[in-house]
Design a protein around this motif. Structure first.
Motif, PDB file in Angstrom:
ATOM      1  N   VAL A  27       1.072  -1.046  -0.236  1.00  0.00           N
ATOM      2  CA  VAL A  27      -0.036  -0.490   0.080  1.00  0.00           C
ATOM      3  C   VAL A  27       1.012   1.218   0.059  1.00  0.00           C
ATOM      4  N   GLY A  28       0.790   2.129  -0.971  1.00  0.00           N
ATOM      5  CA  GLY A  28       1.794   3.085  -1.542  1.00  0.00           C
ATOM      6  C   GLY A  28       2.519   3.347  -2.008  1.00  0.00           C
ATOM      7  N   GLU A  53      -1.395   2.529  -4.723  1.00  0.00           N
ATOM      8  CA  GLU A  53      -1.636   4.009  -5.261  1.00  0.00           C
ATOM      9  C   GLU A  53      -3.003   5.221  -5.394  1.00  0.00           C
ATOM     10  N   SER A  54      -2.996   5.745  -3.588  1.00  0.00           N
ATOM     11  CA  SER A  54      -4.223   6.450  -4.284  1.00  0.00           C
ATOM     12  C   SER A  54      -4.352   7.553  -4.519  1.00  0.00           C
ATOM     13  N   PRO A 203      -7.210   3.425  -3.662  1.00  0.00           N
ATOM     14  CA  PRO A 203      -7.401   4.160  -2.392  1.00  0.00           C
ATOM     15  C   PRO A 203      -7.134   3.187  -1.346  1.00  0.00           C
ATOM     16  N   ARG A 226       2.204  -2.073   4.502  1.00  0.00           N
ATOM     17  CA  ARG A 226       1.335  -0.471   4.245  1.00  0.00           C
ATOM     18  C   ARG A 226       3.366   0.315   4.705  1.00  0.00           C
ATOM     19  N   THR A 228       2.711   4.025   3.770  1.00  0.00           N
ATOM     20  CA  THR A 228       2.389   4.599   3.228  1.00  0.00           C
ATOM     21  C   THR A 228       2.391   6.171   4.034  1.00  0.00           C
ATOM     22  N   GLU A 229       3.735   5.999   4.765  1.00  0.00           N
ATOM     23  CA  GLU A 229       3.935   7.463   6.070  1.00  0.00           C
ATOM     24  C   GLU A 229       3.246   8.524   6.151  1.00  0.00           C
ATOM     25  N   TYR A 231       0.909   9.683   5.216  1.00  0.00           N
ATOM     26  CA  TYR A 231      -0.660   9.326   5.019  1.00  0.00           C
ATOM     27  C   TYR A 231      -1.279   8.156   6.099  1.00  0.00           C
ATOM     28  N   THR A 232      -0.551   7.857   6.946  1.00  0.00           N
ATOM     29  CA  THR A 232      -0.665   6.345   7.714  1.00  0.00           C
ATOM     30  C   THR A 232      -2.477   6.791   8.218  1.00  0.00           C
ATOM     31  N   LEU A 235      -6.080   5.167   7.673  1.00  0.00           N
ATOM     32  CA  LEU A 235      -5.567   4.378   7.633  1.00  0.00           C
ATOM     33  C   LEU A 235      -6.792   4.102   8.978  1.00  0.00           C
ATOM     34  N   TRP A 363       5.470  -3.374   7.129  1.00  0.00           N
ATOM     35  CA  TRP A 363       5.475  -1.726   7.806  1.00  0.00           C
ATOM     36  C   TRP A 363       7.143  -1.260   7.366  1.00  0.00           C
TER      37      TRP A 363
END
Length: 449
Positions: A27-28, A53-54, A203, A226, A228-229, A231-232, A235, A363
């Motif tokens: 994710v990401g 990726e969103s 997303p 995960r 997503t840094e 933007y975590t 979630l 992660w």
């Protein structure tokens, strides 16, 4: 345009076409996710990998940062040694030092053109208090067996960076200036060509063992990573895991050779100084000065919004700082680009990487703005963890580290913004007196430095 580096938004790759199954779902599509995919598929081309990726590859910090591929970790070696022990802390820092060259190696091997140039970093000291911190940094580094952080005299520091009021500084060779968006886009193209499925405009709305939920259907995989840094917090279940703190940047037009002769950076060194509220800059391959810093507020509830990317007061402060550092640019230098974005900060200021084998959830993150190089080490480590390789990387002390959660609101909002204001106040006090302040020491203790 989210940054000077990225330029106009690219044409997106197609989104996830529907429910699907893979061996690994990431994710990401920033540096962490793409490096993980790269090392997985390079080690075992039969592994079925999807990156979800969103927005589009590099939309987050990977396409907006200062372009430092450095060996910096968010926690200092002494802090890591207190937490993990001396030998593990030294091993982690040595792995980071080697990572800078590894990024350059991959760029050369894969034909990724990202203006990679390993000119090192110069950090100048511009007050007696900063001179003391420079000397302490070199002494601390030497006490752990590192002899590559060099203490500079005023003349030696000014030979690299001709800023005002330079009294000394330090130099490390462990940094390369890069064009970060070119690197992240190049990585996305390379992994796609190797067989990784990169789905943009997709997303992820929830993570659970064995699955990532999206509006287009569920992606099932024994391993879900995960990456997503900043933007975590969007979630479900991760709202207090990582606080998004904004960092903002500006860029000048290409500067003439006569101006660069007065500024320096002849070897494209990245640069900073020893103030507490971080600033950072580089001489780009096309002759611009790209310059950034912290100071933008944290937003309640760990919220992230495109409107937060632009803080006029911070942009003006960055311009004023540039004018103070380099009078040749003018009091308010001409700026052609300004941008910003969130970076990820854990409660203990510590980056980590891991894989929970019971749940299959992996992660990496918490880089606190030092993610260009750190994400490469994280990607290599995640690949080894996922593939079950017993390597030196999986025994590094950040593997499996769990940061405690941030405080609930409004305590989080009050604490983070108070710390930002205190840091700025400490710098102002030092500029007036030239002496270290107790306020700065308090902030450093609170942030785990």
């Amino acid at each position: 345009m989210i940054s000077y580096w990225m330029g106009p938004p690219p044409v997106r790759r197609p989104p996830l076409p529907g429910p699907a199954s893979f061996d690994v779902a990431i994710v990401g599509a920033g540096f962490t996710g793409l490096w993980t995919a790269y090392y997985l598929i390079s080690a075992d081309p039969s592994v079925r990998v999807a990156v979800l990726e969103s927005e589009y590859a590099g939309f987050g910090a990977s396409g907006r940062n200062g372009g430092w591929c450095s060996a910096l970790l968010p926690s200092s070696v002494p802090t890591l040694a207190r937490r993990y022990g001396r030998a593990p802390a030294v091993a982690l820092q040595r792995a980071m030092n080697a990572t800078v060259d590894e990024v350059g190696r991959v760029c050369a091997a894969e034909g990724i053109s990202c203006d990679f140039h390993k000119g090192g970093t110069v950090v100048v000291a511009r007050s007696p208090a900063q001179v003391s911190r420079a000397a302490e940094a070199v002494a601390s580094s030497a006490s752990f067996g590192f002899d590559d952080l060099t203490l500079l005299t005023a003349a030696e520091a000014a030979a690299r960076l001709r800023a005002t009021s330079v009294l000394g500084g330090v130099f490390t060779p462990h940094c390369a200036a890069i064009q970060p968006a070119s690197l992240v886009r190049g990585l996305a193209s390379v992994v796609s060509a190797k067989g990784v499925s990169v789905y943009e405009g997709t997303p992820v709305t929830a993570l659970r063992p064995g699955a990532a939920e999206t509006p287009f259907g569920t992606v099932r995989a024994p391993v879900v990573v995960r990456a997503t840094e900043g933007y975590t917090a969007s979630l479900p279940g991760y709202g207090r895991a990582v606080a998004p703190i904004y960092s903002l940047m500006v860029a000048t037009p290409p500067l003439p050779a006569s101006t660069w002769a007065e500024i320096g950076l002849a070897d494209r060194e990245t640069f900073s100084d020893f103030r507490h509220l971080i600033i950072y800059g580089q001489r780009t391959a096309d002759g611009r000065l790209a310059f950034g810093g912290r100071g933008a507020p944290y937003h309640f509830g760990s919220s992230v919004s495109p409107s937060f990317d632009r803080e006029p007061a911070v942009f003006r402060a960055l311009r004023e700082t540039l004018g103070t550092l380099f009078p040749v640019l003018g009091a308010l230098p001409e700026i052609t680009h300004s941008w910003g974005g969130p970076l990820g900060v854990t409660r203990d200021w510590t980056a980590s990487v891991g894989l929970d084998r019971a749940s299959g959830l992996g992660w990496a993150g918490g880089y606190v703005g030092d993610g260009v190089g750190t994400s490469n080490l994280a990607g290599r480590t995640l690949a080894d963890l996922i593939l079950g390789h017993d390597s030196d990387l999986v025994r590094l002390p950040w593997v499996g580290h769990r940061s405690r959660r941030w405080e609930p609101e409004p305590l989080r909002w009050l604490g983070i913004n108070a710390a930002l204001r205190a840091t700025a106040s400490a710098d102002a006090a030092e500029a007036r007196s030239g002496r270290p302040t107790r306020l700065a020491a308090l902030v450093e203790r609170l942030t785990g430095h």
